[in-house]
Design an enzyme around this catalytic site. Structure first.
Site, PDB file in Angstrom:
ATOM      1  N   ASN A 103      32.663  33.475  73.753  1.00 46.78           N
ATOM      2  CA  ASN A 103      33.610  32.577  73.097  1.00 46.78           C
ATOM      3  C   ASN A 103      33.261  31.115  73.346  1.00 46.78           C
ATOM      4  OD1 ASN A 103      34.887  34.871  72.327  1.00 46.78           O
ATOM      5  ND2 ASN A 103      36.450  34.790  73.933  1.00 46.78           N
ATOM      6  N   ASP A 105      35.800  28.835  73.109  1.00 43.38           N
ATOM      7  CA  ASP A 105      37.135  28.240  73.117  1.00 43.38           C
ATOM      8  C   ASP A 105      37.551  27.627  74.449  1.00 43.38           C
ATOM      9  OD1 ASP A 105      37.762  30.529  74.663  1.00 43.38           O
ATOM     10  OD2 ASP A 105      38.467  31.638  72.911  1.00 43.38           O
ATOM     11  N   HIS A 120      27.330  31.398  74.272  1.00 40.05           N
ATOM     12  CA  HIS A 120      27.194  30.780  72.951  1.00 40.05           C
ATOM     13  C   HIS A 120      27.610  29.304  72.964  1.00 40.05           C
ATOM     14  CE1 HIS A 120      27.412  35.048  70.966  1.00 40.05           C
ATOM     15  NE2 HIS A 120      26.217  34.748  71.414  1.00 40.05           N
ATOM     16  N   CYS A 128      22.620  15.600  67.803  1.00 43.29           N
ATOM     17  CA  CYS A 128      22.174  15.318  66.440  1.00 43.29           C
ATOM     18  C   CYS A 128      20.876  16.087  66.214  1.00 43.29           C
ATOM     19  CB  CYS A 128      21.940  13.817  66.249  1.00 43.29           C
ATOM     20  SG  CYS A 128      21.225  13.448  64.623  1.00 43.29           S
ATOM     21  N   CYS A 131      17.885  13.443  65.114  1.00 40.84           N
ATOM     22  CA  CYS A 131      17.208  12.472  66.006  1.00 40.84           C
ATOM     23  C   CYS A 131      17.342  12.867  67.480  1.00 40.84           C
ATOM     24  CB  CYS A 131      17.722  11.054  65.768  1.00 40.84           C
ATOM     25  SG  CYS A 131      19.348  10.746  66.496  1.00 40.84           S
ATOM     26  N   CYS A 151      22.469   7.507  63.845  1.00 37.51           N
ATOM     27  CA  CYS A 151      21.480   7.548  62.760  1.00 37.51           C
ATOM     28  C   CYS A 151      22.146   7.883  61.412  1.00 37.51           C
ATOM     29  CB  CYS A 151      20.366   8.545  63.071  1.00 37.51           C
ATOM     30  SG  CYS A 151      20.843  10.269  62.800  1.00 37.51           S
ATOM     31  N   GLY A 188      37.186  42.943  74.708  1.00 35.34           N
ATOM     32  CA  GLY A 188      37.390  42.337  73.383  1.00 35.34           C
ATOM     33  C   GLY A 188      36.126  41.904  72.676  1.00 35.34           C
ATOM     34  N   THR A 189      35.096  42.731  72.762  1.00 35.45           N
ATOM     35  CA  THR A 189      33.896  42.428  71.978  1.00 35.45           C
ATOM     36  C   THR A 189      33.467  43.657  71.194  1.00 35.45           C
ATOM     37  OG1 THR A 189      31.566  41.748  72.010  1.00 35.45           O
ATOM     38  CG2 THR A 189      32.392  42.825  74.017  1.00 35.45           C
ATOM     39  N   GLU A 216      39.987  49.136  69.771  1.00 35.32           N
ATOM     40  CA  GLU A 216      39.318  50.256  69.088  1.00 35.32           C
ATOM     41  C   GLU A 216      38.015  50.575  69.799  1.00 35.32           C
ATOM     42  OE1 GLU A 216      38.389  48.606  65.325  1.00 35.32           O
ATOM     43  OE2 GLU A 216      40.490  48.221  64.844  1.00 35.32           O
TER      44      GLU A 216
HETATM   45  P1  NAD Z   1      34.114  40.323  67.108  1.00 37.27           P
HETATM   46  O1  NAD Z   1      35.022  39.551  66.194  1.00 37.27           O
HETATM   47  O2  NAD Z   1      32.865  40.875  66.540  1.00 37.27           O
HETATM   48  O3  NAD Z   1      34.916  41.559  67.731  1.00 37.27           O
HETATM   49  C1  NAD Z   1      36.141  41.403  68.375  1.00 37.27           C
HETATM   50  C2  NAD Z   1      36.467  42.705  69.097  1.00 37.27           C
HETATM   51  O4  NAD Z   1      37.652  42.507  69.840  1.00 37.27           O
HETATM   52  C3  NAD Z   1      36.695  43.889  68.151  1.00 37.27           C
HETATM   53  O5  NAD Z   1      35.997  44.997  68.672  1.00 37.27           O
HETATM   54  C4  NAD Z   1      38.221  44.098  68.213  1.00 37.27           C
HETATM   55  O6  NAD Z   1      38.574  45.461  68.092  1.00 37.27           O
HETATM   56  C5  NAD Z   1      38.550  43.583  69.589  1.00 37.27           C
HETATM   57  N1  NAD Z   1      39.900  43.015  69.725  1.00 37.27           N
HETATM   58  C6  NAD Z   1      40.567  42.197  68.862  1.00 37.27           C
HETATM   59  N2  NAD Z   1      41.748  41.840  69.359  1.00 37.27           N
HETATM   60  C7  NAD Z   1      41.860  42.437  70.578  1.00 37.27           C
HETATM   61  C8  NAD Z   1      42.852  42.449  71.591  1.00 37.27           C
HETATM   62  N3  NAD Z   1      43.997  41.766  71.462  1.00 37.27           N
HETATM   63  N4  NAD Z   1      42.615  43.171  72.710  1.00 37.27           N
HETATM   64  C9  NAD Z   1      41.458  43.874  72.854  1.00 37.27           C
HETATM   65  N5  NAD Z   1      40.482  43.900  71.934  1.00 37.27           N
HETATM   66  C10 NAD Z   1      40.681  43.188  70.811  1.00 37.27           C
HETATM   67  O7  NAD Z   1      33.866  39.370  68.348  1.00 37.27           O
HETATM   68  P2  NAD Z   1      32.591  39.229  69.292  1.00 37.27           P
HETATM   69  O8  NAD Z   1      32.104  40.558  69.710  1.00 37.27           O
HETATM   70  O9  NAD Z   1      32.964  38.219  70.313  1.00 37.27           O
HETATM   71  O10 NAD Z   1      31.461  38.624  68.350  1.00 37.27           O
HETATM   72  C11 NAD Z   1      31.751  37.615  67.412  1.00 37.27           C
HETATM   73  C12 NAD Z   1      31.058  36.260  67.606  1.00 37.27           C
HETATM   74  O11 NAD Z   1      31.972  35.277  67.098  1.00 37.27           O
HETATM   75  C13 NAD Z   1      30.808  35.859  69.011  1.00 37.27           C
HETATM   76  O12 NAD Z   1      29.487  35.455  69.040  1.00 37.27           O
HETATM   77  C14 NAD Z   1      31.703  34.645  69.287  1.00 37.27           C
HETATM   78  O13 NAD Z   1      30.881  33.574  69.748  1.00 37.27           O
HETATM   79  C15 NAD Z   1      32.222  34.198  67.952  1.00 37.27           C
HETATM   80  N6  NAD Z   1      33.677  33.910  67.891  1.00 37.27           N
HETATM   81  C16 NAD Z   1      34.283  33.252  68.918  1.00 37.27           C
HETATM   82  C17 NAD Z   1      35.650  33.014  68.905  1.00 37.27           C
HETATM   83  C18 NAD Z   1      36.282  32.285  70.073  1.00 37.27           C
HETATM   84  O14 NAD Z   1      35.630  31.422  70.693  1.00 37.27           O
HETATM   85  N7  NAD Z   1      37.524  32.605  70.450  1.00 37.27           N
HETATM   86  C19 NAD Z   1      36.411  33.464  67.824  1.00 37.27           C
HETATM   87  C20 NAD Z   1      35.763  34.122  66.768  1.00 37.27           C
HETATM   88  C21 NAD Z   1      34.391  34.351  66.821  1.00 37.27           C
HETATM   89 ZN    ZN Z   2      20.980  11.202  64.897  1.00 34.70          ZN
END
Ligand code: NAD
Ligand code: ZN
Length: 245
Positions: A103, A105, A120, A128, A131, A151, A188-189, A216
């Site tokens: 994330n 965030d 990430h 930039c 430059c 620039c 949560g990934t 899921e």
């Molecule tokens: P993804 O969107 O591919 O998957 C999210 C996963 O989280 C899913 O498997 C879903 O079932 C699960 N999920 C959703 N809500 C949940 C909850 N409340 N509790 C438990 N599980 C939950 O996300 P990813 O795998 O992180 O990959 C997406 C890319 O997008 C990443 O590279 C990330 O950098 C970026 N991204 C970041 C943010 C952020 O910074 N918050 C938001 C959106 C996307």
């Molecule tokens: Zn520049």
């Protein structure tokens, strides 16, 4: 097996310490930041494959900035939830060695976590692409909306877009953490994004117990996950910390 007995199995693994976490967008959905799978959110207006690639930024940075501004707006009002707080508590209790987060965030830091590997990147600094000038977040804030370089070109936040490499330091720290942990919490990934999705495999090959928390099942669930705790990250992580005490 029931969630309750799986929770106590997971708590046992955590009690041994040397735990790492890999987090994804799903840990922050309860803070109001949609993941790529949420319906009706940000990503329906700004399809990631159209707005979150490095090619898109080079081609039309003003267009990509419309997505970045919408994201910034969401982030500025978001607060850490129970899952972020639970991970900070585990670190405070010396059970968690560090978090690899996908994330951007900064909610783990807001919850009090100290060792956070931003796989990430984040928008704590800007570059930039034309430059190579670098700006802190504060400096960039004084350079207009969206911020422009001296620039005249658009600045890019130091978040990793699709098509860009992982910051080398984050890569090597994450690799070390994954190799040395005894348990990895995968929270949560979807584990679809490479190379972040390799971290659980590295940990598993080094003998770590993989504890997966997701609404899921993912493709990890039936392959390397040892304990699958199905549910929302906030609830399950909160219950896990409770099961520890
Ligand atoms: P993804 O969107 O591919 O998957 C999210 C996963 O989280 C899913 O498997 C879903 O079932 C699960 N999920 C959703 N809500 C949940 C909850 N409340 N509790 C438990 N599980 C939950 O996300 P990813 O795998 O992180 O990959 C997406 C890319 O997008 C990443 O590279 C990330 O950098 C970026 N991204 C970041 C943010 C952020 O910074 N918050 C938001 C959106 C996307
Ligand atoms: Zn520049």
């Amino acid at each position: 097996m029931s969630l309750k007995s799986d929770l106590s199995k997971a708590a046992l693994a955590l009690k041994r310490g040397r735990v790492a976490a890999l987090t994804g967008a799903g840990i922050s959905t309860e803070s109001g930041i949609p993941d790529f799978r949420s319906r009706g959110g940000l990503w329906e207006r700004f399809a990631p494959e159209e707005y979150a690639t490095i090619e898109a930024f080079y081609r039309d940075p003003a267009k990509v900035w419309r997505m970045l501004e919408a994201m910034e707006k969401l982030l500025s009002s978001a607060n850490p939830n129970d899952a972020h707080k639970a991970l900070a508590t585990l670190e405070e209790r010396k059970l968690l060695d560090g978090i690899i987060t996908q994330n951007v965030d900064m909610l783990h830091q807001a919850a009090g976590s100290r060792r956070v590997i931003e796989f990430h990147g984040s928008s704590s600094a800007y570059t930039c692409l034309w430059c190579d000038a670098r700006y802190s977040r504060e400096e960039a804030e004084g350079r207009g909306n969206p911020p422009l370089c001296r620039c005249g070109r658009h600045l890019k936040p130091d978040v990793v877009f699709f098509g860009e490499g992982i910051p080398p330091e984050a890569m090597s720290m994450a690799d070390q953490l994954a190799k040395s942990c005894k348990a990895m919490l995968v929270v949560g990934t979807s584990a679809e994004v490479y190379p972040a999705n390799q971290m659980p495999h590295i940990a598993s090959r080094s003998g770590a117990t993989i504890i997966e928390i997701n609404l899921e099942p993912t493709h990890l669930t039936s392959s390397i996950t040892d304990i699958f705790l199905q549910g929302s990250a906030g609830e399950v992580m909160g219950a896990l910390v409770e099961a520890l005490s």
